[in-house]
Scaffold this active site. Structure first.
Site, short mmCIF file in Angstrom:
data_model
loop_
_atom_site.label_atom_id
_atom_site.label_comp_id
_atom_site.label_asym_id
_atom_site.label_seq_id
_atom_site.Cartn_x
_atom_site.Cartn_y
_atom_site.Cartn_z
N HIS A 187 38.94 19.96 33.93
CA HIS A 187 38.72 21.27 33.29
C HIS A 187 38.00 21.11 31.95
O HIS A 187 37.08 21.86 31.63
CB HIS A 187 40.07 21.96 32.99
N LYS A 221 51.48 31.11 43.11
CA LYS A 221 52.29 29.90 43.23
C LYS A 221 53.11 29.76 41.95
O LYS A 221 52.64 30.09 40.87
CB LYS A 221 51.40 28.67 43.46
N ARG A 250 34.40 20.76 43.02
CA ARG A 250 34.69 19.32 43.13
C ARG A 250 34.13 18.73 44.42
O ARG A 250 33.65 17.61 44.43
CB ARG A 250 36.21 19.08 43.10
N SER A 300 45.30 19.88 39.04
CA SER A 300 46.55 20.03 38.29
C SER A 300 47.74 19.60 39.16
O SER A 300 48.70 19.01 38.67
CB SER A 300 46.74 21.49 37.85
O1 PNS Z 1 42.79 27.58 38.85
P1 PNS Z 1 42.80 28.47 40.06
O2 PNS Z 1 44.22 28.71 40.50
O3 PNS Z 1 41.93 27.95 41.16
O4 PNS Z 1 42.18 29.89 39.59
C1 PNS Z 1 42.11 30.99 40.48
C2 PNS Z 1 41.69 32.28 39.76
C3 PNS Z 1 42.57 32.54 38.55
C4 PNS Z 1 40.26 32.15 39.29
C5 PNS Z 1 41.79 33.44 40.80
O5 PNS Z 1 43.04 33.40 41.42
C6 PNS Z 1 41.60 34.83 40.17
O6 PNS Z 1 40.54 35.15 39.70
N1 PNS Z 1 42.68 35.63 40.17
C7 PNS Z 1 42.66 36.98 39.60
C8 PNS Z 1 42.80 38.04 40.70
C9 PNS Z 1 41.45 38.46 41.23
O7 PNS Z 1 40.56 38.85 40.50
N2 PNS Z 1 41.29 38.41 42.59
C10 PNS Z 1 40.07 38.82 43.25
C11 PNS Z 1 39.06 37.69 43.40
S1 PNS Z 1 39.51 36.61 44.70
#
Ligand code: PNS
Length: 158
Positions: free
Chosen positions: A17, A41, A90, A128
Protein backbone atom coordinates in the site's frame (compact mmCIF):
# COMPACT_ATOMS: atom_id res chain seq x y z
CA UNK A 1 -6.30 20.81 -8.97
CA UNK A 2 -6.18 17.02 -9.40
CA UNK A 3 -7.58 15.21 -6.36
CA UNK A 4 -7.46 11.40 -6.14
CA UNK A 5 -8.81 8.85 -3.67
CA UNK A 6 -6.92 5.69 -2.80
CA UNK A 7 -9.60 3.55 -1.12
CA UNK A 8 -9.22 0.35 0.83
CA UNK A 9 -9.68 -1.57 4.04
CA UNK A 10 -6.03 -1.19 5.13
CA UNK A 11 -6.39 -3.87 7.83
CA UNK A 12 -3.47 -3.16 8.29
CA UNK A 13 -1.54 -0.98 5.83
CA UNK A 14 1.34 -2.91 4.19
CA UNK A 15 4.48 -1.91 2.31
CA UNK A 16 2.56 -2.68 -0.90
CA UNK A 17 0.00 0.00 0.00
CA UNK A 18 2.76 2.45 0.97
CA UNK A 19 4.42 1.97 -2.42
CA UNK A 20 1.14 2.79 -4.23
CA UNK A 21 0.48 5.78 -1.93
CA UNK A 22 3.93 7.25 -2.61
CA UNK A 23 3.70 6.80 -6.38
CA UNK A 24 0.12 8.12 -6.59
CA UNK A 25 0.99 11.14 -4.45
CA UNK A 26 3.58 12.12 -7.05
CA UNK A 27 0.97 12.04 -9.83
CA UNK A 28 -1.72 14.26 -8.32
CA UNK A 29 -1.99 17.49 -6.35
CA UNK A 30 -3.81 15.89 -3.44
CA UNK A 31 -4.30 12.26 -2.45
CA UNK A 32 -6.94 11.15 0.03
CA UNK A 33 -6.55 7.69 1.51
CA UNK A 34 -10.13 6.53 2.07
CA UNK A 35 -10.44 3.93 4.81
CA UNK A 36 -13.62 1.88 4.53
CA UNK A 37 -15.29 1.90 7.91
CA UNK A 38 -18.07 -0.61 7.25
CA UNK A 39 -15.96 -3.53 6.07
CA UNK A 40 -18.07 -6.61 5.35
CA UNK A 41 -15.32 -8.95 6.52
CA UNK A 42 -14.68 -8.55 10.26
CA UNK A 43 -11.57 -6.34 10.50
CA UNK A 44 -8.80 -7.01 13.00
CA UNK A 45 -8.20 -3.31 13.60
CA UNK A 46 -10.78 -0.64 14.31
CA UNK A 47 -11.14 2.13 11.75
CA UNK A 48 -9.39 4.49 14.21
CA UNK A 49 -6.44 2.10 14.56
CA UNK A 50 -6.16 1.69 10.78
CA UNK A 51 -6.26 5.47 10.29
CA UNK A 52 -3.65 6.10 13.02
CA UNK A 53 -1.24 3.61 11.43
CA UNK A 54 -1.76 5.14 7.98
CA UNK A 55 -1.23 8.66 9.33
CA UNK A 56 1.94 7.61 11.15
CA UNK A 57 3.41 6.06 8.00
CA UNK A 58 2.43 8.80 5.53
CA UNK A 59 2.97 11.95 7.58
CA UNK A 60 6.07 12.83 5.53
CA UNK A 61 3.91 13.11 2.39
CA UNK A 62 2.56 16.63 2.54
CA UNK A 63 -0.18 16.23 -0.09
CA UNK A 64 -1.68 13.09 1.49
CA UNK A 65 -4.53 12.94 4.01
CA UNK A 66 -6.31 9.98 5.58
CA UNK A 67 -10.05 9.83 6.14
CA UNK A 68 -12.69 7.22 6.95
CA UNK A 69 -15.63 6.71 4.65
CA UNK A 70 -18.76 4.60 4.60
CA UNK A 71 -21.34 4.04 1.89
CA UNK A 72 -20.52 4.32 -1.79
CA UNK A 73 -16.97 5.17 -2.80
CA UNK A 74 -18.14 7.40 -5.68
CA UNK A 75 -20.23 9.46 -3.24
CA UNK A 76 -17.22 9.95 -0.97
CA UNK A 77 -15.09 10.88 -4.01
CA UNK A 78 -17.66 13.42 -5.23
CA UNK A 79 -17.93 14.94 -1.74
CA UNK A 80 -14.15 15.42 -1.69
CA UNK A 81 -14.09 16.79 -5.30
CA UNK A 82 -11.92 13.85 -6.35
CA UNK A 83 -12.03 12.80 -10.01
CA UNK A 84 -9.65 9.85 -9.79
CA UNK A 85 -9.78 6.54 -7.91
CA UNK A 86 -6.41 4.79 -7.57
CA UNK A 87 -6.11 1.03 -7.15
CA UNK A 88 -3.09 -1.26 -7.17
CA UNK A 89 -3.02 -4.40 -9.32
CA UNK A 90 -0.88 -7.25 -7.98
CA UNK A 91 -1.70 -10.06 -10.35
CA UNK A 92 -4.22 -11.29 -12.91
CA UNK A 93 -6.26 -12.69 -10.03
CA UNK A 94 -6.97 -9.11 -8.89
CA UNK A 95 -8.04 -8.02 -12.34
CA UNK A 96 -11.58 -9.41 -12.59
CA UNK A 97 -12.72 -7.91 -9.29
CA UNK A 98 -10.96 -4.60 -9.93
CA UNK A 99 -12.38 -4.28 -13.46
CA UNK A 100 -15.89 -4.97 -12.18
CA UNK A 101 -15.46 -2.40 -9.41
CA UNK A 102 -14.06 0.23 -11.82
CA UNK A 103 -16.91 -0.33 -14.29
CA UNK A 104 -19.51 -0.24 -11.52
CA UNK A 105 -18.09 3.00 -10.17
CA UNK A 106 -18.01 4.53 -13.66
CA UNK A 107 -21.62 3.55 -14.24
CA UNK A 108 -22.51 5.30 -10.97
CA UNK A 109 -20.52 8.46 -11.73
CA UNK A 110 -18.98 9.02 -15.17
CA UNK A 111 -16.90 11.96 -13.94
CA UNK A 112 -14.72 9.71 -11.82
CA UNK A 113 -12.04 7.59 -13.51
CA UNK A 114 -10.26 4.62 -11.98
CA UNK A 115 -6.55 4.28 -12.66
CA UNK A 116 -4.50 1.19 -11.84
CA UNK A 117 -0.89 1.15 -10.72
CA UNK A 118 1.04 -2.07 -11.17
CA UNK A 119 2.23 -3.20 -7.76
CA UNK A 120 5.97 -3.25 -7.19
CA UNK A 121 7.10 -6.78 -8.06
CA UNK A 122 8.57 -7.20 -4.57
CA UNK A 123 5.08 -6.90 -3.10
CA UNK A 124 3.02 -8.80 -5.67
CA UNK A 125 2.33 -11.63 -3.17
CA UNK A 126 1.59 -9.30 -0.29
CA UNK A 127 -1.82 -8.67 1.29
CA UNK A 128 -3.11 -7.52 4.65
CA UNK A 129 -4.50 -11.04 5.22
CA UNK A 130 -1.08 -12.63 4.66
CA UNK A 131 0.50 -10.15 7.09
CA UNK A 132 -2.12 -10.89 9.77
CA UNK A 133 -1.70 -14.64 9.40
CA UNK A 134 2.09 -14.48 9.69
CA UNK A 135 1.88 -12.10 12.67
CA UNK A 136 -0.71 -14.27 14.42
CA UNK A 137 1.69 -17.24 14.35
CA UNK A 138 4.67 -15.17 15.48
CA UNK A 139 6.36 -15.01 12.05
CA UNK A 140 8.62 -12.24 10.81
CA UNK A 141 6.71 -9.40 9.12
CA UNK A 142 9.59 -6.92 9.22
CA UNK A 143 9.99 -6.71 5.43
CA UNK A 144 6.26 -6.58 4.78
CA UNK A 145 4.94 -3.64 6.78
CA UNK A 146 6.15 -0.27 8.10
CA UNK A 147 7.93 -0.48 11.51
CA UNK A 148 5.00 1.10 13.37
CA UNK A 149 2.65 -1.59 12.02
CA UNK A 150 5.12 -4.35 12.93
CA UNK A 151 5.26 -3.09 16.52
CA UNK A 152 1.50 -2.71 16.66
CA UNK A 153 0.79 -6.25 15.46
CA UNK A 154 3.47 -7.72 17.70
CA UNK A 155 1.84 -6.19 20.77
CA UNK A 156 -1.61 -7.20 19.55
CA UNK A 157 -0.66 -10.89 19.20
CA UNK A 158 1.66 -11.02 22.24
O1 PNS B 1 -8.84 -2.98 0.41
P1 PNS B 1 -10.09 -3.53 -0.22
O2 PNS B 1 -10.88 -4.30 0.81
O3 PNS B 1 -9.80 -4.33 -1.46
O4 PNS B 1 -10.97 -2.25 -0.67
C1 PNS B 1 -12.26 -2.41 -1.24
C2 PNS B 1 -12.99 -1.07 -1.40
C3 PNS B 1 -13.02 -0.31 -0.08
C4 PNS B 1 -12.28 -0.22 -2.42
C5 PNS B 1 -14.43 -1.38 -1.90
O5 PNS B 1 -15.00 -2.37 -1.08
C6 PNS B 1 -15.35 -0.16 -1.89
O6 PNS B 1 -15.15 0.77 -2.63
N1 PNS B 1 -16.38 -0.19 -1.01
C7 PNS B 1 -17.33 0.92 -0.88
C8 PNS B 1 -18.73 0.49 -1.37
C9 PNS B 1 -18.90 0.78 -2.84
O7 PNS B 1 -18.71 1.87 -3.32
N2 PNS B 1 -19.33 -0.28 -3.61
C10 PNS B 1 -19.58 -0.14 -5.03
C11 PNS B 1 -18.35 -0.42 -5.89
S1 PNS B 1 -18.04 -2.14 -6.01
Amino acid sequence: MKIAIYPGSFDPVTNGHIDIIFRASEMVDHLIIGVLSNVKKQPLLTVEERIDLLKATTKYLKNVEVEAFSGLLVDFAAKKNATIIVRGLRAMSDFEYELQMAQTNRSLNKNIETIFLATNIHYSFLSSSVVKEIAMFGGDIHALVPPVVEEYLKSKFK
